[in-house]
Write a protein that holds these residues in place. Structure first.
Motif, short mmCIF file in Angstrom:
data_model
loop_
_atom_site.label_atom_id
_atom_site.label_comp_id
_atom_site.label_asym_id
_atom_site.label_seq_id
_atom_site.Cartn_x
_atom_site.Cartn_y
_atom_site.Cartn_z
N ARG A 25 0.84 -1.20 0.00
CA ARG A 25 0.00 0.00 0.00
C ARG A 25 0.87 1.25 0.00
O ARG A 25 2.03 1.22 0.38
CB ARG A 25 -0.90 0.03 1.24
CG ARG A 25 -1.82 -1.14 1.41
CD ARG A 25 -2.54 -1.07 2.72
NE ARG A 25 -1.59 -1.00 3.83
CZ ARG A 25 -1.93 -0.97 5.10
NH1 ARG A 25 -3.19 -1.02 5.44
NH2 ARG A 25 -1.02 -0.91 6.05
N THR A 26 0.26 2.35 -0.41
CA THR A 26 0.90 3.66 -0.33
C THR A 26 -0.04 4.59 0.43
O THR A 26 -1.25 4.59 0.19
CB THR A 26 1.19 4.22 -1.73
OG1 THR A 26 2.09 3.34 -2.39
CG2 THR A 26 1.84 5.59 -1.65
N TYR A 27 0.54 5.40 1.32
CA TYR A 27 -0.24 6.30 2.17
C TYR A 27 0.06 7.75 1.81
O TYR A 27 1.20 8.10 1.49
CB TYR A 27 0.10 6.07 3.65
CG TYR A 27 -0.45 7.14 4.56
CD1 TYR A 27 -1.77 7.11 4.97
CD2 TYR A 27 0.36 8.19 5.00
CE1 TYR A 27 -2.29 8.09 5.80
CE2 TYR A 27 -0.15 9.17 5.83
CZ TYR A 27 -1.47 9.12 6.22
OH TYR A 27 -1.97 10.10 7.02
N ALA A 28 -0.96 8.59 1.87
CA ALA A 28 -0.77 10.03 1.70
C ALA A 28 -1.88 10.77 2.44
O ALA A 28 -2.96 10.22 2.67
CB ALA A 28 -0.80 10.41 0.22
N THR A 29 -1.60 12.00 2.80
CA THR A 29 -2.57 12.86 3.47
C THR A 29 -3.02 13.94 2.49
O THR A 29 -2.19 14.61 1.88
CB THR A 29 -1.95 13.53 4.70
OG1 THR A 29 -1.43 12.52 5.55
CG2 THR A 29 -2.97 14.34 5.46
N GLY A 30 -4.32 14.10 2.35
CA GLY A 30 -4.88 15.13 1.48
C GLY A 30 -5.62 16.15 2.31
O GLY A 30 -6.22 15.81 3.33
#
Length: 164
Positions: A39-44
């Protein structure tokens, strides 16, 4: 004393272009960022909404706060906003999205999830960065509601003035 050149061909050999490293650019290519589960995580973020987004290869299922996208974002416009990064990158129905979003209203939350998906996509596959950046999806929309000031009716509106 300055050199004189008889033609442009003589000038080509004398001038050497600066390397990107000399200018200050990093020559190392971007590497994919993935966890042990792929998985890849990011904050928007948008307005007062903050979305935590995880993407992984899958069938295109989008889950927001434990609900399907169609159940959480009932308006078709908001669903379209969530699909935009995949359409621009050309990877429709290739990634599953799991997002938790807090704050703001539904429109701000949809924009925050879209921002998070875009950032996660470019971290998962760095070659998609150009298309997402050109579409403006990697830039945070920082517009927030201005706070109310004391002595004012709203943020800028004054109370009615009475001369007598």
């Amino acid at each position: 004393m300055a050199e004189t050149f008889s033609s442009l061909d003589a000038l080509k050999g004398a001038v050497t272009p600066a390397s990107p490293a000399a200018i200050g650019f990093d020559e190392t290519p971007r590497m994919p960022v993935r966890d042990a589960l792929g998985r890849t995580y990011a904050t928007g973020k948008r307005k007062n909404a903050v979305a935590r987004v995880w993407i992984k290869p899958g069938s295109g299922k989008v889950v927001v706060n434990g609900k399907e996208m169609a159940a959480y974002f009932a308006r078709p416009v908001l669903q379209m906003i969530l699909r935009q990064p995949f359409t621009v990158a050309g990877v429709e129905n290739e990634f599953d999205v799991m997002a938790t979003v807090k704050g703001g209203g539904l429109s701000g939350q949809a924009g925050a999830v879209k921002h998070g998906i875009s950032k996660a996509l470019q971290l998962y596959e760095p070659s998609l960065r150009g298309a997402l950046k050109a579409a403006g999806f990697l830039t945070r929309d920082s517009r927030v509601v201005e706070r109310k000031k004391y002595g004012k009716a709203k943020a800028r509106k004054s109370f009615q003035f009475s001369k007598r």
